[in-house]
Write a protein that holds these residues in place. Structure first.
Motif, PDB file in Angstrom:
ATOM      1  N   LYS A 160       0.844  -1.199   0.000  1.00  0.00           N
ATOM      2  CA  LYS A 160       0.000   0.000   0.000  1.00  0.00           C
ATOM      3  C   LYS A 160       0.876   1.244   0.000  1.00  0.00           C
ATOM      4  CE  LYS A 160      -0.512   0.477   5.027  1.00  0.00           C
ATOM      5  NZ  LYS A 160      -1.471   0.682   6.132  1.00  0.00           N
ATOM      6  N   GLU A 161       0.297   2.346  -0.468  1.00  0.00           N
ATOM      7  CA  GLU A 161       1.038   3.598  -0.524  1.00  0.00           C
ATOM      8  C   GLU A 161       0.931   4.338   0.804  1.00  0.00           C
ATOM      9  OE1 GLU A 161      -1.175   5.075  -3.861  1.00  0.00           O
ATOM     10  OE2 GLU A 161       0.553   4.848  -5.191  1.00  0.00           O
ATOM     11  N   MET A 162       1.943   5.137   1.088  1.00  0.00           N
ATOM     12  CA  MET A 162       1.952   5.919   2.327  1.00  0.00           C
ATOM     13  C   MET A 162       1.081   7.165   2.159  1.00  0.00           C
ATOM     14  SD  MET A 162       5.911   5.786   3.618  1.00  0.00           S
ATOM     15  CE  MET A 162       5.405   6.223   5.284  1.00  0.00           C
ATOM     16  N   ARG A 163       0.512   7.586   3.266  1.00  0.00           N
ATOM     17  CA  ARG A 163      -0.263   8.824   3.286  1.00  0.00           C
ATOM     18  C   ARG A 163       0.374   9.790   4.280  1.00  0.00           C
ATOM     19  NH1 ARG A 163      -4.745   8.928   0.559  1.00  0.00           N
ATOM     20  NH2 ARG A 163      -5.548  10.674   1.803  1.00  0.00           N
ATOM     21  N   LYS A 164      -0.133  11.003   4.258  1.00  0.00           N
ATOM     22  CA  LYS A 164       0.424  12.039   5.128  1.00  0.00           C
ATOM     23  C   LYS A 164       0.386  11.612   6.589  1.00  0.00           C
ATOM     24  CE  LYS A 164      -0.225  16.886   6.422  1.00  0.00           C
ATOM     25  NZ  LYS A 164      -1.067  18.094   6.247  1.00  0.00           N
ATOM     26  N   GLU A 165      -0.705  10.950   6.997  1.00  0.00           N
ATOM     27  CA  GLU A 165      -0.838  10.520   8.392  1.00  0.00           C
ATOM     28  C   GLU A 165       0.284   9.559   8.785  1.00  0.00           C
ATOM     29  OE1 GLU A 165      -3.211  10.396   6.134  1.00  0.00           O
ATOM     30  OE2 GLU A 165      -4.592  11.983   6.800  1.00  0.00           O
ATOM     31  N   ASP A 166       0.699   8.703   7.839  1.00  0.00           N
ATOM     32  CA  ASP A 166       1.788   7.762   8.124  1.00  0.00           C
ATOM     33  C   ASP A 166       3.113   8.491   8.329  1.00  0.00           C
ATOM     34  OD1 ASP A 166       0.089   5.475   7.768  1.00  0.00           O
ATOM     35  OD2 ASP A 166       0.243   5.781   5.612  1.00  0.00           O
ATOM     36  N   VAL A 167       3.358   9.514   7.500  1.00  0.00           N
ATOM     37  CA  VAL A 167       4.603  10.274   7.615  1.00  0.00           C
ATOM     38  C   VAL A 167       4.631  11.051   8.930  1.00  0.00           C
ATOM     39  CG1 VAL A 167       6.041  12.045   6.550  1.00  0.00           C
ATOM     40  CG2 VAL A 167       4.759  10.468   5.103  1.00  0.00           C
ATOM     41  N   ILE A 168       3.496  11.647   9.294  1.00  0.00           N
ATOM     42  CA  ILE A 168       3.420  12.390  10.551  1.00  0.00           C
ATOM     43  C   ILE A 168       3.641  11.447  11.730  1.00  0.00           C
ATOM     44  CG2 ILE A 168       1.858  13.664  12.083  1.00  0.00           C
ATOM     45  CD1 ILE A 168       0.623  14.914   9.591  1.00  0.00           C
ATOM     46  N   ARG A 169       3.025  10.285  11.667  1.00  0.00           N
ATOM     47  CA  ARG A 169       3.193   9.306  12.741  1.00  0.00           C
ATOM     48  C   ARG A 169       4.655   8.895  12.876  1.00  0.00           C
ATOM     49  NH1 ARG A 169      -0.057   3.709  12.414  1.00  0.00           N
ATOM     50  NH2 ARG A 169       0.605   4.098  10.266  1.00  0.00           N
ATOM     51  N   GLN A 197      -2.347  10.709  -4.815  1.00  0.00           N
ATOM     52  CA  GLN A 197      -3.683  11.297  -4.736  1.00  0.00           C
ATOM     53  C   GLN A 197      -3.833  12.136  -3.470  1.00  0.00           C
ATOM     54  OE1 GLN A 197      -5.854  10.991  -7.248  1.00  0.00           O
ATOM     55  NE2 GLN A 197      -4.364   9.718  -8.337  1.00  0.00           N
ATOM     56  N   ASP A 198      -2.900  11.965  -2.544  1.00  0.00           N
ATOM     57  CA  ASP A 198      -2.926  12.690  -1.273  1.00  0.00           C
ATOM     58  C   ASP A 198      -2.168  14.002  -1.443  1.00  0.00           C
ATOM     59  OD1 ASP A 198      -3.003  13.533   1.313  1.00  0.00           O
ATOM     60  OD2 ASP A 198      -1.721  11.956   2.131  1.00  0.00           O
ATOM     61  N   THR A 199      -2.882  15.048  -1.867  1.00  0.00           N
ATOM     62  CA  THR A 199      -2.250  16.338  -2.161  1.00  0.00           C
ATOM     63  C   THR A 199      -1.577  16.934  -0.940  1.00  0.00           C
ATOM     64  OG1 THR A 199      -3.960  16.736  -3.827  1.00  0.00           O
ATOM     65  CG2 THR A 199      -2.628  18.622  -3.150  1.00  0.00           C
ATOM     66  N   ALA A 200      -2.268  16.887   0.205  1.00  0.00           N
ATOM     67  CA  ALA A 200      -1.686  17.446   1.432  1.00  0.00           C
ATOM     68  C   ALA A 200      -0.400  16.719   1.802  1.00  0.00           C
ATOM     69  CB  ALA A 200      -2.703  17.357   2.574  1.00  0.00           C
ATOM     70  N   GLY A 201      -0.381  15.394   1.605  1.00  0.00           N
ATOM     71  CA  GLY A 201       0.811  14.611   1.906  1.00  0.00           C
ATOM     72  C   GLY A 201       1.979  14.979   1.001  1.00  0.00           C
ATOM     73  N   ILE A 202       1.692  15.247  -0.270  1.00  0.00           N
ATOM     74  CA  ILE A 202       2.743  15.619  -1.214  1.00  0.00           C
ATOM     75  C   ILE A 202       3.428  16.908  -0.787  1.00  0.00           C
ATOM     76  CG2 ILE A 202       3.175  16.395  -3.584  1.00  0.00           C
ATOM     77  CD1 ILE A 202       0.979  14.455  -4.477  1.00  0.00           C
ATOM     78  N   GLU A 254       4.895  -1.174  15.350  1.00  0.00           N
ATOM     79  CA  GLU A 254       4.313  -2.024  16.383  1.00  0.00           C
ATOM     80  C   GLU A 254       3.232  -1.253  17.129  1.00  0.00           C
ATOM     81  OE1 GLU A 254       5.686  -4.153  20.562  1.00  0.00           O
ATOM     82  OE2 GLU A 254       7.188  -3.630  19.070  1.00  0.00           O
ATOM     83  N   ARG A 255       1.987  -1.769  17.067  1.00  0.00           N
ATOM     84  CA  ARG A 255       0.854  -1.154  17.758  1.00  0.00           C
ATOM     85  C   ARG A 255       0.673   0.317  17.391  1.00  0.00           C
ATOM     86  NH1 ARG A 255       1.678  -3.679  23.876  1.00  0.00           N
ATOM     87  NH2 ARG A 255       1.532  -5.870  23.259  1.00  0.00           N
ATOM     88  N   GLY A 256       0.799   0.605  16.111  1.00  0.00           N
ATOM     89  CA  GLY A 256       0.558   1.958  15.635  1.00  0.00           C
ATOM     90  C   GLY A 256       1.715   2.924  15.800  1.00  0.00           C
ATOM     91  N   LYS A 257       2.824   2.476  16.377  1.00  0.00           N
ATOM     92  CA  LYS A 257       3.983   3.351  16.568  1.00  0.00           C
ATOM     93  C   LYS A 257       5.221   2.734  15.937  1.00  0.00           C
ATOM     94  CE  LYS A 257       3.207   6.432  20.423  1.00  0.00           C
ATOM     95  NZ  LYS A 257       3.850   7.037  21.617  1.00  0.00           N
ATOM     96  N   PHE A 258       6.130   3.621  15.524  1.00  0.00           N
ATOM     97  CA  PHE A 258       7.386   3.161  14.940  1.00  0.00           C
ATOM     98  C   PHE A 258       8.441   3.000  16.039  1.00  0.00           C
ATOM     99  CE2 PHE A 258       5.185   5.158  11.413  1.00  0.00           C
ATOM    100  CZ  PHE A 258       5.398   4.253  10.388  1.00  0.00           C
TER     101      PHE A 258
END
Length: 250
Positions: free
Chosen positions: A70-79, A149-154, A111-115
């Protein structure tokens, strides 16, 4: 640096082998005697002039594997950036060097939503990059794996990538600036939604009571009704308006 994975029934170990003599230094002792949030547990050993550091994953999966399908989204980068900031702060509190964090998708675990990160407790500078350099490499990974497709993430990732090209930059400051821009963008979106809602409310049809008053005021002045006739007429108007209202709502 040679990285190998050992899969067992209940866990997976990562072995990092280095061509330098093993040293039981203060970094390794600090890691073994403290539970540092955001870091995987590590054990060290040496043989034939080389050293091995073993990390236990405790059920987590590598960042590379987590985003293979799957592709990464802005939320993943912020996390990721938030997890990294927390890890860096904890590392510094224990008098350790943040440059020893191994920022590589193959060595970062979700792990459990955290890196969670691997810390390499060696003193040889040649065995590691600076944290700033490693993070810039991570922004290149984000650019390649981001959902376009995630403009804010770009825009978010592009800003980080651009700022980390500078020779001297403050990672925490860049992330805080990105957070501020994100909050401003969200506030603008909320304001826009409120304005659109207010506009829709203004454009909504007038209330039932107001329509009844307008209907009654439009009757001829010389119209004469008995009490029964007036009641019947009001009942017809009420039902007719109710039917219209139901159709409009549907």
């Amino acid at each position: 640096m040679n990285v190998t994975y050992e899969n067992n029934w209940e866990y997976m170990d990562i072995h990092v082998d280095l061509p330098v003599p093993y040293e039981e230094n203060y970094q390794l002792r600090m890691l073994n005697h403290n539970n540092i949030a955001g870091l995987l547990k590590v054990k060290g050993s040496g043989r034939d002039g080389q050293s091995r550091y073993t990390y236990r994953t405790n059920g987590g999966i590598t960042m590379k594997k987590a985003f293979e399908g799957k592709e990464m989204r802005k939320e993943d980068v912020i996390r990721f950036t938030e997890s990294l900031i927390e890890a860096v702060d904890d590392v510094r509190e224990h008098l350790l060097n943040p440059d020893s964090l191994l920022l590589s998708p193959e060595l970062i675990f979700l792990e459990r939503g955290k890196f969670r990160f691997c810390y390499l407790p060696v003193s040889t500078g040649e065995m590691r990059q600076s944290l700033c350099s490693s993070f810039h490499t991570m922004t290149e990974y984000f650019v390649k794996n981001l959902d376009y497709q995630d403009t804010a993430g770009i825009f978010f990732v592009y800003k980080m990538h651009k700022e980390t090209l500078k020779e001297n930059y403050e990672l925490k400051k860049i992330i805080e600036e990105c957070r501020t821009e994100e909050k401003e963008w969200k506030a603008a979106q909320r304001t826009k939604r409120r304005e659109e809602q207010q506009k829709r409310r203004k454009e909504q049809p007038v209330s039932r009571e107001k329509r009844m008053i307008d209907t009654q005021s439009s009757l001829p002045e010389n119209a004469v009704f008995s009490i029964d006739t007036e009641d019947e007429e009001e009942e017809k108007i009420y039902h007719r308006q109710s039917d219209t209202e139901m159709v409009r709502e549907d």
